[in-house]
Each structure stands twice: as C-alpha cells, then as structure tokens.
Design an enzyme around this catalytic site. Structure first.
Site, PDB file in Angstrom:
ATOM      1  N   HIS A 214       0.819  -1.219   0.000  1.00  0.00           N
ATOM      2  CA  HIS A 214       0.000   0.000   0.000  1.00  0.00           C
ATOM      3  C   HIS A 214       0.849   1.264   0.000  1.00  0.00           C
ATOM      4  O   HIS A 214       2.024   1.233   0.326  1.00  0.00           O
ATOM      5  CB  HIS A 214      -1.000   0.040   1.183  1.00  0.00           C
ATOM      6  CG  HIS A 214      -0.427  -0.363   2.502  1.00  0.00           C
ATOM      7  ND1 HIS A 214      -0.693  -1.585   3.080  1.00  0.00           N
ATOM      8  CD2 HIS A 214       0.407   0.280   3.360  1.00  0.00           C
ATOM      9  CE1 HIS A 214      -0.048  -1.669   4.242  1.00  0.00           C
ATOM     10  NE2 HIS A 214       0.629  -0.554   4.430  1.00  0.00           N
TER      11      HIS A 214
ATOM     12  N   GLU B 276      -3.657   3.535   1.788  1.00  0.00           N
ATOM     13  CA  GLU B 276      -3.966   3.646   3.212  1.00  0.00           C
ATOM     14  C   GLU B 276      -4.048   5.134   3.527  1.00  0.00           C
ATOM     15  O   GLU B 276      -3.053   5.856   3.458  1.00  0.00           O
ATOM     16  CB  GLU B 276      -2.874   2.996   4.069  1.00  0.00           C
ATOM     17  CG  GLU B 276      -3.139   3.176   5.564  1.00  0.00           C
ATOM     18  CD  GLU B 276      -2.026   2.651   6.473  1.00  0.00           C
ATOM     19  OE1 GLU B 276      -1.990   3.077   7.655  1.00  0.00           O
ATOM     20  OE2 GLU B 276      -1.209   1.826   6.022  1.00  0.00           O
TER      21      GLU B 276
ATOM     22  N   HIS C 284       2.372  11.744  -8.505  1.00  0.00           N
ATOM     23  CA  HIS C 284       0.988  11.271  -8.636  1.00  0.00           C
ATOM     24  C   HIS C 284       0.885   9.781  -8.358  1.00  0.00           C
ATOM     25  O   HIS C 284       1.894   9.083  -8.265  1.00  0.00           O
ATOM     26  CB  HIS C 284       0.452  11.563 -10.051  1.00  0.00           C
ATOM     27  CG  HIS C 284       1.242  10.898 -11.152  1.00  0.00           C
ATOM     28  ND1 HIS C 284       2.114  11.588 -11.952  1.00  0.00           N
ATOM     29  CD2 HIS C 284       1.301   9.606 -11.574  1.00  0.00           C
ATOM     30  CE1 HIS C 284       2.678  10.746 -12.823  1.00  0.00           C
ATOM     31  NE2 HIS C 284       2.204   9.535 -12.607  1.00  0.00           N
TER      32      HIS C 284
ATOM     33  N   GLU D  68      -3.072   9.984 -12.252  1.00  0.00           N
ATOM     34  CA  GLU D  68      -3.026   9.835 -13.701  1.00  0.00           C
ATOM     35  C   GLU D  68      -3.987   8.697 -14.055  1.00  0.00           C
ATOM     36  O   GLU D  68      -3.989   7.663 -13.390  1.00  0.00           O
ATOM     37  CB  GLU D  68      -1.605   9.490 -14.164  1.00  0.00           C
ATOM     38  CG  GLU D  68      -1.506   9.320 -15.668  1.00  0.00           C
ATOM     39  CD  GLU D  68      -0.093   9.053 -16.167  1.00  0.00           C
ATOM     40  OE1 GLU D  68       0.060   8.912 -17.383  1.00  0.00           O
ATOM     41  OE2 GLU D  68       0.836   8.972 -15.344  1.00  0.00           O
TER      42      GLU D  68
END
Length: 291
Positions: free
Chosen positions: A24, A75, A97, A145
């Site tokens: 994550h 998270e 991003h 994106e």
C-alpha cells in the site's frame, strides 16, 4: 577482507529471491469520510477496512480495487488533531501522482467529473504516442493519472516521485529492494527523464515511477504523502541489505527491524537518498493482520 565481502555478496542477492510485492501507499487526508466517498463513488474503489486508533490520535482506512491479499491499495491516514484545526496538508514539490489503469479513460474521467472531481488534464493521447491518458485531482489535491489499459490485474498501478539523481535512485532501488528497471524514457524536449521500477512488467504490476527534471536536485517533501509499504519474507535480512546499500548510496534506516508494539507485525523502515520512505512488512504477519 575477501571473506567479509563474500557473505555481503550473498546477502545482496536476497531481495531478488525474496517474495516481494507492493502492499500500500500511505498518505494523510484532511477529511477521511470525504475521501472515502470520493474514492468509492468517483474512482470505483472499495473500502476494505477502517480502524480508529484513539490512543495514537489517528484513524485510517484502506481502499483499493481488489483484496489486500493480492492488490496494491491506498492507506489513508486521518489525524484526530483535526479537531484542533489541522484540515489540510502540504503535498510538497517532490510527490508526483498515483495512477489508475482503465480500459476507457474518457468514460472514467466523465464519471469523475460528474462526482465533482477536478480534471487537470483532459483525456487525450500522450505527447508523441497513442496511449490515452488524463490527470484528475482528489479533494486533498493528490493527482491521479488515468491510463488506458485494456485489462490489468492491478488497476492502482503507479506511485510517481521526483528524485535529484536518477541513476543513483535506480541503483538504490535495484539493490535495496530488488526492483527491476522495466522502462526508462528520456524526453529532452520536456527536460525530464523517467524510470519505472517494478517486480514484474509495467502492464501487470505496480511500478515506482521516478522522475528526474533536468537540473533539479532537491524538492520539498511536505507532510502529506508518507510512504509505500512492501512485503518481505524476512524483515531482518532485508534491513541488513538496506543498511549496506545506504552506506554506499545514501539514505538511512529509520526503524530497526522488529514487531510493532501492540500489533506484533514485524516491520523495518528506511529513507532513500532523496528522503522518500519505504516500510518493509513481514508477509506472514501482514496476512495475519488481515484475518
């Protein structure tokens, strides 16, 4: 001296043999419920779990496109200090991003727009190519994106970070984390070079996208984006490798390997030469946490 070097050479092979995957990305948001609503309604993510940790004054939520046992997820961390007026964070200039792959970028973006999302680049072919992309912004200002991909096992597929020395960073992530360089693109007309690193090919996995802007060696980190977490079968061995690599290339271990008090999940964490943080999490303990 040669004898000391021998175990090191063997140890440095460990990340390539280890069972690694991106678990994550962790970052802070100003309003947990608002972001959960946006990610589920606009992006189509599922809320996988949510927990309040009042004694530590924070709450977090895990969201993604598939179960945490197999997919990369986000998270979100929410500080209870919001009750005292902290409602936004500084994303800084270094974080780039996240990316979401979808078969139809135009349709995805129209849906995001209908749900109140901000479109920062309208859908269309990438400069000098045919792949359709777009960029959208979430309520906290994080950029996503949106990439065209016919099908993928991993829709949440990128974390882009800016670095000051691309060759050093590639070497660091290959050695410290066993990542493979899956793609490198130099765009002199736009004055940047990017490198994609992953544990499999770009279209079938999560990649860490590192971007070097010509002549820019330092960025502000802000206090919004925190880290990525990666699974390992042995945090102790993994930390030994990281320790050797940081001595050579820079960066440092910020948390020695061992269990998190109260949770018993074994982790270790470190900073890369640019100060970006990675947490390595014991695979077995992580699956136990999900039970």
């Amino acid at each position: 001296m040669a004898e000391a070097a021998q175990p090191n050479a063997e140890l440095l092979e460990w990340p390539k043999k280890d069972k690694r995957r991106f678990l994550h990305a962790v970052y802070r948001v100003g309003d947990l419920d608002r972001t959960i609503k946006f990610y589920t309604e606009a992006f189509g993510m599922k809320l996988l779990r949510k927990r309040d940790v009042p004694e530590e004054k924070y709450a977090n939520a895990f969201l993604g496109f598939g179960p945490e046992t197999s997919n990369f997820v986000v998270e979100l961390t929410y500080s209870m200090l919001h009750y005292y007026g902290v409602t936004s964070y500084d994303i800084g200039t270094g974080f780039g991003h996240f990316a979401i792959a979808t078969p139809d970028v135009y349709k995805f973006v129209e849906h995001v727009r209908a749900k109140g999302g901000i479109i920062t680049r309208e859908p269309g072919p990438v400069s000098g190519g045919s792949t359709v992309i777009a960029f959208v912004k979430d309520p906290d200002g994080y950029i996503f994106e949106i990439l065209e991909r016919a099908s993928t096992p991993e829709p949440l597929c990128q974390v882009m970070l800016r670095v000051g020395d691309l060759e050093r960073s590639i070497k660091f992530y290959e050695k410290a984390l066993g990542l493979k360089l899956v793609k490198k693109v130099d765009r002199p007309q736009y004055k940047y070079t990017l490198a994609m690193l992953g544990y499999a090919e770009e279209h079938e996995t999560v990649v860490l996208e590192l971007t070097y802007n010509y002549g820019v060696t330092e960025y502000t980190k802000g206090n919004a984006y925190a880290q990525v977490a990666i699974g390992t079968d042995d945090v102790y061995k993994s930390a030994e490798v990281v320790d050797i690599v940081t001595k050579e290339l820079g960066g440092k271990i910020t948390r020695q390997p061992g269990p998190i008090p109260g949770l018993n999940t074994k982790i270790t964490s470190f900073l890369d030469p640019d100060g970006w943080k990675t947490v390595l999490v014991d695979n077995h303990d992580f699956l136990k946490e999900l039970e």
